[in-house]
Design an enzyme around this catalytic site. Structure first.
Site, PDB file in Angstrom:
ATOM      1  N   GLU A 125       0.824  -1.207   0.000  1.00  9.28           N
ATOM      2  CA  GLU A 125       0.000   0.000   0.000  1.00  9.28           C
ATOM      3  C   GLU A 125       0.854   1.250   0.000  1.00  9.28           C
ATOM      4  O   GLU A 125       1.961   1.256   0.535  1.00  9.28           O
ATOM      5  CB  GLU A 125      -0.898   0.021   1.238  1.00  9.28           C
ATOM      6  CG  GLU A 125      -1.829  -1.177   1.287  1.00  9.28           C
ATOM      7  CD  GLU A 125      -2.804  -1.144   2.452  1.00  9.28           C
ATOM      8  OE1 GLU A 125      -3.745  -1.933   2.426  1.00  9.28           O
ATOM      9  OE2 GLU A 125      -2.623  -0.332   3.381  1.00  9.28           O
ATOM     10  N   CYS A 159       3.381   8.502   1.141  1.00  9.35           N
ATOM     11  CA  CYS A 159       3.899   7.565   2.138  1.00  9.35           C
ATOM     12  C   CYS A 159       4.048   6.218   1.433  1.00  9.35           C
ATOM     13  O   CYS A 159       3.066   5.677   0.925  1.00  9.35           O
ATOM     14  CB  CYS A 159       2.896   7.496   3.287  1.00  9.35           C
ATOM     15  SG  CYS A 159       3.316   6.251   4.508  1.00  9.35           S
ATOM     16  N   CYS A 178       6.538  -6.914   7.419  1.00  8.87           N
ATOM     17  CA  CYS A 178       7.694  -6.313   8.097  1.00  8.87           C
ATOM     18  C   CYS A 178       8.477  -7.405   8.798  1.00  8.87           C
ATOM     19  O   CYS A 178       7.901  -8.351   9.319  1.00  8.87           O
ATOM     20  CB  CYS A 178       7.236  -5.261   9.105  1.00  8.87           C
ATOM     21  SG  CYS A 178       8.621  -4.393   9.877  1.00  8.87           S
ATOM     22  N   CYS A 199       6.562  -5.114  16.082  1.00  9.37           N
ATOM     23  CA  CYS A 199       6.097  -4.198  17.124  1.00  9.37           C
ATOM     24  C   CYS A 199       4.627  -4.502  17.402  1.00  9.37           C
ATOM     25  O   CYS A 199       3.823  -4.535  16.471  1.00  9.37           O
ATOM     26  CB  CYS A 199       6.284  -2.755  16.666  1.00  9.37           C
ATOM     27  SG  CYS A 199       7.971  -2.424  16.094  1.00  9.37           S
ATOM     28  N   CYS A 238       1.487  -2.510  15.935  1.00  5.78           N
ATOM     29  CA  CYS A 238       1.492  -2.166  14.511  1.00  5.78           C
ATOM     30  C   CYS A 238       0.810  -3.250  13.673  1.00  5.78           C
ATOM     31  O   CYS A 238       1.140  -4.429  13.788  1.00  5.78           O
ATOM     32  CB  CYS A 238       2.936  -1.971  14.060  1.00  5.78           C
ATOM     33  SG  CYS A 238       3.083  -1.748  12.289  1.00  5.78           S
ATOM     34  N   CYS A 283      -1.121   5.860  10.016  1.00  2.00           N
ATOM     35  CA  CYS A 283       0.084   5.148  10.466  1.00  2.00           C
ATOM     36  C   CYS A 283      -0.249   3.831  11.122  1.00  2.00           C
ATOM     37  O   CYS A 283      -1.101   3.772  12.013  1.00  2.00           O
ATOM     38  CB  CYS A 283       0.793   5.953  11.540  1.00  2.00           C
ATOM     39  SG  CYS A 283       1.737   7.272  10.918  1.00  2.00           S
TER      40      CYS A 283
END
Ligand code: SAH
Ligand code: SF4
Length: 364
Positions: free
Chosen positions: A104, A117, A124, A128, A131, A353
């Protein structure tokens, strides 16, 4: 760029990763006049990667581009528009090994700037717990061409369907804050930075590009040495035991190491490092958290950006209330620290975010 044609199983070179001299080399190899390289690059810079749409080049060159390169590394699957003008784009990858995997990118328009962005990985590598991207696991690194192609696709979309008059309609700033940990993909990220900043490319200055990282210190050093762009650090706690949990890479690169590394990062004049701090209710928003943060910050070179926690289905945390966030900011300011509260954009389309998590199961 060393190859022009590879076997069907290997990945072809991607058009969006080529600079002027790469293209000139290809024109020479294909016995095309040198000026064609600039013509092709001009189309790319407008966001047009499909040779069929490059009006001023001959058919024979179109064919060459199509058969020798991967011209369009991304396929737009979906575009969602937020009430505030923010647009979220979901792309599928085209290259064989990651075919159909989705990533995305988000365009965030303001009156005087347009920020893209971008994602740097599918999923990932890190984990975390607050997230959404982190919860999906890691599937692969994006290539430089795939990272640049996100920006180009958005440029093309803005030409095709412009923003309303009060909002900026072009890409002026780039943030590497989408899916993935950019500095765990140095090859793709360094390569894309070179293309985005190239004089013959999009010519974005280092002052307009920000790489956000959870704090991989050797990689931050290398970034500073090669492409000293703006830096944002996902801090989220200035207490080691807590940061070990919230940003697990802290176990490998603890706060003192991060501190030394940030002190040495080469900043452009009048630029600062952003310390990102997502406020989680009862987790990192207490008096001892504030005191530790105030001790950690180097106010000469660093600003704190307080981020509202963006929930996603099944997220295990609650965000700190708005008033308490403002109070936290005020308390930092009263200690001489620059602190801002980030307004969340595109929340209604899950574009804020940490909300990015494409369904990577894939399309065919
Ligand atoms: N991996 C990089 C860049 C992508 S994350 C990094 O961690 O910096 C971009 C930013 O969004 C980071 O500051 C990250 O900590 C933050 N973030 C992640 N999940 C979030 C959530 N649920 N709510 C608010 N911010 C979040
Ligand atoms: Fe990865 Fe950044 Fe999310 Fe952490 S916050 S899991 S480093 S994308």
């Amino acid at each position: 760029m060393t190859q022009t044609r590879k076997t069907a199983t290997a990945d072809l070179a991607q058009l969006s990763a080529l600079n002027l001299s790469d293209l000139q080399g290809l024109m020479e190899a294909w016995m095309q006049p040198k000026f064609r390289a600039k013509q092709v690059l001009d189309w790319c810079n407008k966001g047009i990667l499909n040779p069929a749409l490059m009006k001023n080049i001959p058919d024979v060159l179109r064919d060459r581009l199509l058969t020798s390169l991967m011209c369009e590394p991304l396929r737009l699957i979906r575009r969602e528009c937020s009430a505030d003008g923010t647009r979220k784009y979901v792309f599928a990858l085209n290259r064989p090994r990651l075919a159909g995997k989705m990533i995305e990118a988000v365009f965030i328009p303001e009156e005087k700037r347009g920020t893209v962005c971008i994602s740097s990985q599918v999923g990932c590598v890190l984990d975390c717990p607050f997230c959404h991207t982190g919860t999906q696991g890691f599937e692969g690194n994006l290539s430089a061409g795939e990272i640049v192609a996100q920006v180009l696709a958005i440029k093309a979309d803005l030409r095709h369907e412009p923003m309303t008059d009060d909002l900026h309609n072009d890409v002026t700033h780039i943030v590497y804050m989408g899916m993935g940990e950019p500095l765990a993909n140095e090859e793709g990220v360094h390569g894309s930075l070179a293309i985005l900043m190239d004089e013959d490319g999009l010519k974005l200055s280092r002052r307009r590009i920000t790489v956000s990282t959870s704090g991989l210190t050797p990689q931050i050093e290398r970034l500073g040495a090669v492409h000293p762009v703006n830096l944002a650090i996902s801090l989220h706690s200035a207490i080691d035991e807590k940061r070990d949990l919230l940003v697990p890479i802290n176990r490998k690169h603890p706060l003192q190491q991060l501190r030394d590394c940030l002190n040495a990062y080469p900043l452009a004049t009048q630029r600062h490092i952003t310390l990102e701090y997502v406020l989680l209710d009862g987790v990192n928003d207490q008096a001892d958290d504030l005191a530790a943060l105030a001790r950690f910050v180097n106010p000469e070179r660093e600003w704190v950006n307080l981020i509202q926690f963006n929930p996603y289905p099944g997220s295990p945390y609650r965000g700190t209330a708005k008033e308490s966030m403002n109070q936290f900011a005020q308390d930092l300011i009263s200690k001489g620290i620059r602190a801002t509260v980030r307004r969340s954009r595109g929340q209604d389309i899950m574009a804020a975010c940490g909300q990015l998590k494409a369904d990577t199961k894939g399309v065919s």
